[in-house]
Scaffold this active site. Structure first.
Site, PDB file in Angstrom:
ATOM      1  N   GLY A  13     -18.662 -86.512 -31.003  1.00  0.00           N
ATOM      2  CA  GLY A  13     -17.440 -86.235 -31.764  1.00  0.00           C
ATOM      3  C   GLY A  13     -16.712 -85.013 -31.238  1.00  0.00           C
ATOM      4  O   GLY A  13     -15.477 -84.977 -31.190  1.00  0.00           O
ATOM      5  N   ASP A  14     -17.455 -84.001 -30.811  1.00  0.00           N
ATOM      6  CA  ASP A  14     -16.840 -82.787 -30.270  1.00  0.00           C
ATOM      7  C   ASP A  14     -16.135 -83.096 -28.947  1.00  0.00           C
ATOM      8  O   ASP A  14     -15.065 -82.566 -28.655  1.00  0.00           O
ATOM      9  CB  ASP A  14     -17.898 -81.695 -30.064  1.00  0.00           C
ATOM     10  CG  ASP A  14     -18.639 -81.374 -31.364  1.00  0.00           C
ATOM     11  OD1 ASP A  14     -18.020 -81.491 -32.446  1.00  0.00           O
ATOM     12  OD2 ASP A  14     -19.825 -81.027 -31.304  1.00  0.00           O
ATOM     13  N   GLY A  24     -15.687 -96.872 -31.121  1.00  0.00           N
ATOM     14  CA  GLY A  24     -14.586 -96.096 -30.547  1.00  0.00           C
ATOM     15  C   GLY A  24     -13.794 -95.347 -31.601  1.00  0.00           C
ATOM     16  O   GLY A  24     -14.373 -94.748 -32.512  1.00  0.00           O
ATOM     17  N   SER A  82     -13.286 -91.261 -35.770  1.00  0.00           N
ATOM     18  CA  SER A  82     -14.292 -91.649 -34.772  1.00  0.00           C
ATOM     19  C   SER A  82     -15.275 -92.596 -35.440  1.00  0.00           C
ATOM     20  O   SER A  82     -15.854 -92.279 -36.480  1.00  0.00           O
ATOM     21  CB  SER A  82     -14.984 -90.412 -34.191  1.00  0.00           C
ATOM     22  OG  SER A  82     -15.515 -89.608 -35.208  1.00  0.00           O
ATOM     23  N   GLY A 123     -18.051 -94.152 -34.062  1.00  0.00           N
ATOM     24  CA  GLY A 123     -19.296 -94.353 -33.316  1.00  0.00           C
ATOM     25  C   GLY A 123     -19.085 -95.300 -32.143  1.00  0.00           C
ATOM     26  O   GLY A 123     -18.099 -95.167 -31.401  1.00  0.00           O
TER      27      GLY A 123
END
Lengths: 323, 323
Positions: B263-264, B237, B232, B234
């Site tokens: 992120g989750d 993408g 990931s 930020g």
């Protein structure tokens, strides 16, 4: 027994962390929780001095449960050598009333290196009219058995601004000496109800009277209704304007440390001296020695018992001529 | 059913206040509490997507009680119009194990005017050897019934650094796909145990591989043992290096907002796509749309369902030739 009233109790949480930097992430290295709110602090110091105390006010929700559990356990952070403890000393009796709202938390974030503290205070729970009525009937049952009553701290949402004035009138009707330690409009209304004692600090006095001269402001506060005014002036000690005379009491040297709870320790000193019928100068020495020993304590809000005993004979009390 | 593991759960508390100024006192104007820890966040998003989830890990003390109560109530802050809710959607099933230590709190202090956030994270409780053994037997009972397992977040004190590697081996032995989302040494050891998926961010990838080039670092992570790497990045993408190919997926425009939980949400997107047997580009679109909709949500850690549906067809997924 001395009754202390804390309408807006709190669970005081202390975090230690590296220097607080806004908008970054901090690892908390130590968490300490203790029952808080000014009246609970006053009762804890009175207990340490050997006085029986009862604490009342409100506690609710999960945070209220934790607060009462810690209060029952007498669980306050204390050095492992037990230096601040005293075997068999009395413990505040819990007469807090349950409420549906949740007791607030306060968070003190202490920078490990410097001891500088950033404070975050949650809003208090809203107290309903029915809960206030229940409190009044509990208060009326407790007051006649008390040697003195202390009304301490802020009012939670939902409680009318004249609440302390009402509690003062009821204590006076029962013939029990009553001390008020609050600020702003509740203090103004309370003073007009003629309490035996008020204990404002310099800012509270200035807000009440418009004067930053403590002597002038204390006299003005007496004219407004307070029988005696004990003004706590931080490192300068205490100014007491009473029906019996005017005194200043100061520590031998300004203390460096954490002033959290110093005012509550002063209240405990004054109240214990009152119920022990000590003369004013002795009460004031005790109040200043206790509050200075609180500033010197490594644990916020506790007093250092050794420092207290060393300071007690060294407090300078001077009587002033009447103005 | 998708199983998420959160060994270091937290009660996430959000305070709103005026700008945080170190060494001063702040009045908190709003307090929001929600069950936290990465695996709980992942399960909440999976539930919102209609997936059955079970959450396991540890919860203890009064804070653990509050966390489980909120988890059971499905109590997360949500706009009053219910826009983010869905009637009858499944709720994470609580299979957390009690421990003697107390679950940690995290406090996010949000400046009301700017939305800037200062984070205070308590240390987690120490987990005993007996508690870890009890967890392993609970995990072994739950894994065979799961379509996928997600291992999320930091390890609390007392748990050995190879714990995730051990949980990965057990899931693989049961033939259940396993995703790892952690950092540092637990990630390094976990990768070596050959998980099906890892989801590091750019910093975690760099720490693991020594390279700040995401493509190079993702390939290196696959060589170290991870079957697929979902990095990931930020606002840029996601980069996915998988046995089936290499893709980048990016939102139509960088989103401004609170990245907490983004992120989750990406992990939930990837896992839901996995168990629905969707092709990689569709999984990645979902992951990027969910994480972007989380950044855009006014409530930290929730995703904005309307934004999600609008974003989903607009995510750009590009396949890269094999290196």
């Amino acid at each position: 027994m001395i009754l202390t009233v804390t309408l807006n109790t709190a669970l005081d949480i202390t975090y230690r962390t590296a220097a607080l930097i806004p908008h970054t992430t901090h690892r908390v290295t130590e968490v300490v929780e203790r029952p808080g709110g000014k009246g609970l602090n006053v009762a804890r110091v009175l207990s340490a001095l050997g006085h029986e105390t009862v604490v009342t006010g409100f506690a609710g929700g999960r945070t209220g449960d934790v607060l009462r559990e810690l209060l029952g356990a007498g669980a306050t952070a204390r050095p492992a050598d037990g230096r601040h403890g005293r075997r068999g000393r009395p413990r505040p009796v819990d007469a807090l009333l349950p409420i549906s709202g949740s007791t607030r938390r306060t968070i003190a974030v202490v920078d490990t290196a410097t001891g500088d503290t950033t404070q975050l205070n949650e809003p208090g729970p809203t107290v309903s009219a029915a809960e206030w009525t229940a409190f009044l009937s509990c208060y009326d049952r407790l007051v006649p058995g008390a040697e003195a009553v202390a009304l301490c701290g802020s009012l939670p949402p939902g409680i009318h601004v004249g609440a302390y004035a009402e509690l003062i009138r009821r204590a006076r009707a029962a013939g029990v000496p009553v001390l008020l330690d609050t600020s702003g409009e509740p203090l103004r209304r309370g003073v007009a109800a003629r309490p035996d004692l008020v204990k404002p600090n310099a800012d509270e006095l200035a807000l009440l009277t418009g004067s930053r001269d403590p002597l002038r402001a204390a006299h003005d506060t007496r004219r407004r209704g307070a029988h005696a005014v004990i003004a706590s002036l931080g490192p300068d000690g205490i100014l007491a304007a009473t029906p019996d005379g005017l005194w200043r009491a100061a520590p031998p040297a300004p203390a460096r440390g954490n002033p959290t709870g110093a005012g509550d320790s002063a209240v405990a000193g004054i109240l214990s001296g009152l119920v022990e019928r000590l003369p004013w100068p002795t009460r004031l020495s005790r109040a200043v020695a206790l509050s200075t020993a609180t500033v010197l304590s490594p644990v916020a809000g506790e007093f250092d018992a050794t420092a207290y005993e060393e300071l007690l004979p060294r407090i300078r009390v001077t009587e002033h001529p009447a103005p």
